[in-house]
Scaffold this active site. Sequence first.
Site: not given
Length: 346
Positions: A210, A236, A238, A256
Amino acid sequence: MTLYEFSPEPAGDVPPPVRMYEMLYSSLVSQLIIAVADLGVADAIGDEVRHVDDIAERTGAHAGALYRGLRALASVGVFTEVEPRSFALTPLAATLRSDVPGSMRDLARYVGLPMRQNSFGALGHSLRTGKPAFNHLHGMDWWTYFSQHPELASLFNSAMSSMSVMVNSSTLDAYDLSDVRRLVDVGGGHGRLVGSLLQRYPEMTAVVHDLPRVVPDAEAVLAGLGVSDRAECVGGNFLESVPEGGDTYVLSWTIHDWDDDDAVRILRNIRRAMGDSGQLIIIDEVPPEGDTPHFGKFEDIVMLTLLTGHVRTEAEYVDLFERSGFRHKETRPTRAPTSVIVAVPM
């Protein structure tokens, strides 16, 4: 601990105008729950039956006004009036305690954030334009706003941890991961899912990935659960890359939040990190077609109002996977509003 049950009488045949009247005012239930969560009413009551005057003194509330609020919530099963002007917790009210596993108090406080509430007041903008009302009101997107308000970002992460406890239990019961050796939770937040998995599967190791500002909280949670020796926390983004070396990659209640282009970026990053073997597990709502009621259909309105993502049907996941180098394997419902969607490399 004694919790009082609540069994409402069936509504019966309600004329459409009356039902519409009830629906228009149903938001007051949410607002009252938010208000008593913010005050800490459930903590003040605890395991006792307490007079409203005592509860008001403990929470700094106005006794007469608090009585009216608790009376209203008791009518829908949140709290119960055991004796005149004396209240106790029901199972619903107990979820608002701060000291219970899976407490939903922070979730209630997050739902009540003014900048979030104001956005839903401007929902018409999203319906007219297809763009987030949040951006329209605040002049920036959701993630930029949170990066500038770290105290709100902390509450958001705590709220998502509350949701993950509910989701994790159902997911763990729905899908066997005993063959997994190294799991990477992409966007893993405070690490609650990884913690639950490592407790269940003693041979598994895992990575929580995360943003760097989230990593210290995840490390603390995993240490508290006694599994930090088998877990690694990696900071990091994503949208840029994810850690390599996992045989299973998980996205829990995350995809989502993002539109299709960004979702494909995330999935392609996972595909590159995974190599030609392994599996991708997405834990998220998968609403059915047609009029069938499903929580995900309203979560999708949250996405419409606050972010650029949307809650996807199974067919939309199949398309997303094909664009990202994956093949849909199965969709398995759980006891929560979420399903386990599994994909493998093409």
